[in-house]
Scaffold this motif. Sequence first.
Motif, PDB file in Angstrom:
ATOM      1  N   UNK A  86       0.830  -1.207   0.000  1.00 42.87           N
ATOM      2  CA  UNK A  86       0.000   0.000   0.000  1.00 42.87           C
ATOM      3  C   UNK A  86       0.869   1.263   0.000  1.00 42.87           C
TER       4      UNK A  86
ATOM      5  N   UNK B  88       0.988   4.287  -2.815  1.00 43.49           N
ATOM      6  CA  UNK B  88       0.779   5.690  -2.442  1.00 43.49           C
ATOM      7  C   UNK B  88       1.959   6.551  -2.876  1.00 43.49           C
TER       8      UNK B  88
ATOM      9  N   UNK C 119      -1.765  13.219   3.052  1.00 43.94           N
ATOM     10  CA  UNK C 119      -1.514  11.828   3.434  1.00 43.94           C
ATOM     11  C   UNK C 119      -1.275  11.716   4.937  1.00 43.94           C
TER      12      UNK C 119
ATOM     13  N   UNK D  28      -4.608  12.242   6.731  1.00 39.37           N
ATOM     14  CA  UNK D  28      -5.504  11.080   6.574  1.00 39.37           C
ATOM     15  C   UNK D  28      -5.037   9.914   7.441  1.00 39.37           C
TER      16      UNK D  28
ATOM     17  N   UNK E  87      -7.063   8.393  10.687  1.00 38.76           N
ATOM     18  CA  UNK E  87      -7.402   6.963  10.740  1.00 38.76           C
ATOM     19  C   UNK E  87      -6.958   6.342  12.066  1.00 38.76           C
TER      20      UNK E  87
ATOM     21  N   UNK F 240     -10.474  14.034   3.197  1.00 33.71           N
ATOM     22  CA  UNK F 240      -9.887  14.311   1.882  1.00 33.71           C
ATOM     23  C   UNK F 240     -10.860  15.112   1.009  1.00 33.71           C
TER      24      UNK F 240
ATOM     25  N   UNK G 110      -5.964  10.216   0.186  1.00 28.12           N
ATOM     26  CA  UNK G 110      -6.510  10.039   1.533  1.00 28.12           C
ATOM     27  C   UNK G 110      -6.786   8.573   1.840  1.00 28.12           C
ATOM     28  N   UNK G 111      -7.401   7.869   0.869  1.00 27.95           N
ATOM     29  CA  UNK G 111      -7.748   6.458   1.087  1.00 27.95           C
ATOM     30  C   UNK G 111      -6.497   5.590   1.188  1.00 27.95           C
ATOM     31  N   UNK G 112      -5.516   5.825   0.303  1.00 29.11           N
ATOM     32  CA  UNK G 112      -4.288   5.019   0.336  1.00 29.11           C
ATOM     33  C   UNK G 112      -3.530   5.254   1.635  1.00 29.11           C
ATOM     34  N   UNK G 113      -3.455   6.530   2.064  1.00 30.29           N
ATOM     35  CA  UNK G 113      -2.763   6.834   3.324  1.00 30.29           C
ATOM     36  C   UNK G 113      -3.483   6.163   4.488  1.00 30.29           C
ATOM     37  N   UNK G 114      -4.832   6.182   4.445  1.00 27.19           N
ATOM     38  CA  UNK G 114      -5.610   5.540   5.505  1.00 27.19           C
ATOM     39  C   UNK G 114      -5.377   4.028   5.496  1.00 27.19           C
ATOM     40  N   UNK G 115      -5.283   3.425   4.300  1.00 24.21           N
ATOM     41  CA  UNK G 115      -5.041   1.975   4.206  1.00 24.21           C
ATOM     42  C   UNK G 115      -3.646   1.618   4.719  1.00 24.21           C
ATOM     43  N   UNK G 116      -2.657   2.480   4.427  1.00 25.48           N
ATOM     44  CA  UNK G 116      -1.308   2.252   4.952  1.00 25.48           C
ATOM     45  C   UNK G 116      -1.363   2.261   6.481  1.00 25.48           C
TER      46      UNK G 116
END
Lengths: 220, 103
Positions: A157, A161, A174, A177, A181, A201, B44-50
């Motif tokens: 991942x 990114x 990033x 986010x 999370x 985002x 945003x989604x990729x950073x959250x998945x990381x």
Amino acid sequence: MAASITLAVSLYGISFGALAVAAGFSFWQTTALSVLMFTGGSQFAFIGVVAAGGSPAAAFSSATLLGVRNTLYGIQIKALLRPLGLKKLLSAQVTIDESMAAATAQETRPEQRRGFWLTGIGIWIGWSAATAIGALLGDAMADPEAFGLDGAVVAAFLGLLWPRLKAREPWALAVVAALVTVLTMPLAPAGVPILIAAAAAILWGLLAARMERASQEADA
Amino acid sequence: MSMWTWVLLACAAAFALKLLGYSVPATWLAHPLVGRISGLLTIGLLAALVALNTVSYEDGFVFDARLGALAAAAVALMLRAPFIVVVLIGALSAAGLRLLGLP
């Protein structure tokens, strides 16, 4: 790129299969979860709730909540690839974290299409087959951490990114986010933190657009 | 209801959620703001998945060998290693750190 992520994620299916059987699911129920539900987080949540003694209704709710992010992915894939008819149904089925990531990490349309389909179909087949193997082998294969598979997924991942972090704005977004999370994880049910990060985002984009418009009007 | 019913219901719900994303009208997607936000949303989604895959643990977060895998992968990416090498380094560093006794 598609091959290495497909292999790393698919091998995880072995542990899903083993854990599902250990939680009391039959071989066919376990395999059906991978072939039909096909969204890893939701599947682990479904069997996890049942293994912990929760009701099937509670398992259904957690799995479904974790699947909401796939709606967002669907919107993005539709915007990129516009699949129609049967292709639309198939692309919906293989819309998961990894296929969205592999598609959106690419710059050109053909590469996006290739990334999406290779990763989506590859993992669908690999994950389902690995699940069946895990369900047959049982407990011995339930610990993917020993092989560092979880580290491989993290690296994959980050690798997807990385090419997007070429300027200050994406870096800042990033970091925000990722922080959002992690900080909401202990507070919100599983599946919700990633949606909060997505909302952050979107808000970021709306505010940036508004600020640009304001400065353009000031210049005019 | 039997477990089979719940399994199939959950599978149907998962597919419906995926398909719902494809049902957004094409005219909405043509708006210029959508393209821009879509790019930011991906980041945003990729950073959250990381983040999620690095620290998620039951109902909260935990720091373990996966953080070492993340750091090693970042170094590999800075050195312009190809994707497959980055993934391998992630796996090897997580497995290696566990052999050294990290959780």
